[in-house]
Scaffold this active site. Structure first.
Site, PDB file in Angstrom:
ATOM      1  N   CYS A   1     -22.133  -8.302 -20.141  1.00  0.00           N
ATOM      2  CA  CYS A   1     -20.913  -8.467 -19.347  1.00  0.00           C
ATOM      3  C   CYS A   1     -19.886  -7.415 -19.729  1.00  0.00           C
ATOM      4  O   CYS A   1     -19.577  -7.235 -20.910  1.00  0.00           O
ATOM      5  CB  CYS A   1     -20.307  -9.848 -19.563  1.00  0.00           C
ATOM      6  SG  CYS A   1     -21.307 -11.226 -19.001  1.00  0.00           S
TER       7      CYS A   1
ATOM      8  N   CYS B   1     -26.873 -11.043 -18.406  1.00  0.00           N
ATOM      9  CA  CYS B   1     -26.275 -10.638 -19.678  1.00  0.00           C
ATOM     10  C   CYS B   1     -27.173 -11.095 -20.824  1.00  0.00           C
ATOM     11  O   CYS B   1     -27.560 -12.266 -20.888  1.00  0.00           O
ATOM     12  CB  CYS B   1     -24.881 -11.242 -19.826  1.00  0.00           C
ATOM     13  SG  CYS B   1     -24.093 -10.897 -21.427  1.00  0.00           S
TER      14      CYS B   1
ATOM     15  N   CYS C   1     -17.385 -13.072 -21.111  1.00  0.00           N
ATOM     16  CA  CYS C   1     -18.635 -13.260 -21.846  1.00  0.00           C
ATOM     17  C   CYS C   1     -18.453 -14.258 -22.991  1.00  0.00           C
ATOM     18  O   CYS C   1     -19.291 -15.148 -23.197  1.00  0.00           O
ATOM     19  CB  CYS C   1     -19.122 -11.919 -22.388  1.00  0.00           C
ATOM     20  SG  CYS C   1     -20.822 -11.937 -23.010  1.00  0.00           S
TER      21      CYS C   1
ATOM     22  N   CYS D   1     -24.830 -13.921 -22.936  1.00  0.00           N
ATOM     23  CA  CYS D   1     -24.461 -15.236 -22.398  1.00  0.00           C
ATOM     24  C   CYS D   1     -25.342 -15.669 -21.228  1.00  0.00           C
ATOM     25  O   CYS D   1     -25.246 -16.811 -20.775  1.00  0.00           O
ATOM     26  CB  CYS D   1     -22.992 -15.241 -21.981  1.00  0.00           C
ATOM     27  SG  CYS D   1     -22.607 -14.206 -20.538  1.00  0.00           S
TER      28      CYS D   1
ATOM     29  N   GLY E   1       0.780  -1.230   0.000  1.00  0.00           N
ATOM     30  CA  GLY E   1       0.000   0.000   0.000  1.00  0.00           C
ATOM     31  C   GLY E   1       0.807   1.274   0.000  1.00  0.00           C
ATOM     32  O   GLY E   1       0.255   2.355  -0.214  1.00  0.00           O
TER      33      GLY E   1
END
Length: 288
Positions: free
Chosen positions: A265, A240, A271, A243, A30
């Site tokens: 997607c 979606c 996808c 799909c 970080g």
């Protein structure tokens, strides 16, 4: 005429300096490590930080995938892939599982990453304290003193104004219970994927000359109040239209023929994989 370049564009001294910054970033999760950001054949702000990391760590046996906001075919993704391929000759792929290095702008793939993979995120603004403090000297001091009251105040003001935190993307996270970090402008939906990730996550900001990291299996918590817990974007009841997938991050589109709202997607590779699996099942069913 094609000019000769070093492997992975940079000279070895440049790659060594960037790798040293990466090692320090991994050792202090970080923490923003300054580095000498190089001039690149793409404009600053278009992924130079992530590209410099990729060029510094890539080897001849690596397989590279580059996505831009979930898409493998965008101009930014294609341009970066072309540069890396022409200077290294490494294999390119659009399948997340096949890649050893994944460079991404603003998304973490839907497919869970493994310990054999490295995710490189492009970052425009690496300093999570910048919205509350313009001075670099003061933000460094605030990180050193673990003073993140400004970030908490920013979230509190959002709750007072909107009734909830209004960070659409780049919601700040606590890394290893020490540093508050900007996770790149990924949607809140992707923040939980950073927590205890199997893959090493490297973040590069070329314009701001910063590199930071989330090592594998590191605690990453999105900042939130107890009475206003952190929440991701919700797509309940949505699927979606291509799909049929659910529980993934969607793009909201308008059907040009019906005018209705449809969802697709955001991760185009995911996808396509789901569509291919569906076609295989249909073929096997038909054959049976």
């Amino acid at each position: 005429m094609k000019p000769n370049t070093h492997f992975a564009f940079f000279d070895e001294g440049s790659k060594k300096e960037i790798r040293r910054a990466i090692i320090k970033a991994v050792a202090i999760p970080g923490y923003q490590v300054p580095f000498a950001s190089r001039e690149m054949p793409i404009a600053r702000g278009w992924g130079t930080g992530g590209l410099q990391i990729t060029l510094s760590i890539i080897g001849k046996s690596d397989v590279l995938k580059v996505i831009d906001q979930g898409a493998d075919e965008s101009v930014n993704a294609v341009s970066i892939k072309k540069l890396v391929h022409e200077t290294t000759g490494v294999e390119l792929t659009e399948e997340t599982e096949q890649a050893s290095i994944i460079q991404s702008r603003h998304r973490i793939p839907e497919v869970a990453l493994t310990e054999d993979q490295i995710l490189v995120l492009q970052v425009p603004t690496p300093e999570p304290l910048r919205p509350v403090e313009a001075s670099e000297l003061k933000t460094k001091r605030m990180h050193a003193e673990d003073d993140y009251s400004g970030v908490w105040l920013m979230l509190f003001e959002q709750i007072m104004k909107y009734g909830k935190t209004a960070t659409g993307a780049d919601h700040p996270v606590y890394v290893n219970d020490r540093y508050v970090m900007a996770p790149s402008p990924i949607p809140r939906f992707d923040n939980p994927k950073m927590h205890e990730s199997d893959a090493l996550i490297l973040l590069g900001a070329g314009r701001e000359k910063k590199i930071y990291a989330v090592p594998p299996y590191t605690n990453v918590e999105s900042l939130a109040f107890e009475d206003y817990p952190f929440a991701v974007e919700t797509f309940d009841g949505k699927h979606c239209h291509l799909c049929g997938s659910t529980d993934v991050f969607f793009d909201e589109l308008i059907d040009q023929q019906t005018g209705e709202t449809i969802y697709q997607c955001n991760d185009t590779s995911f996808c396509m994989e789901q569509l291919n699996k569906k076609e295989e099942v249909e073929v096997q069913t038909s054959y049976a």
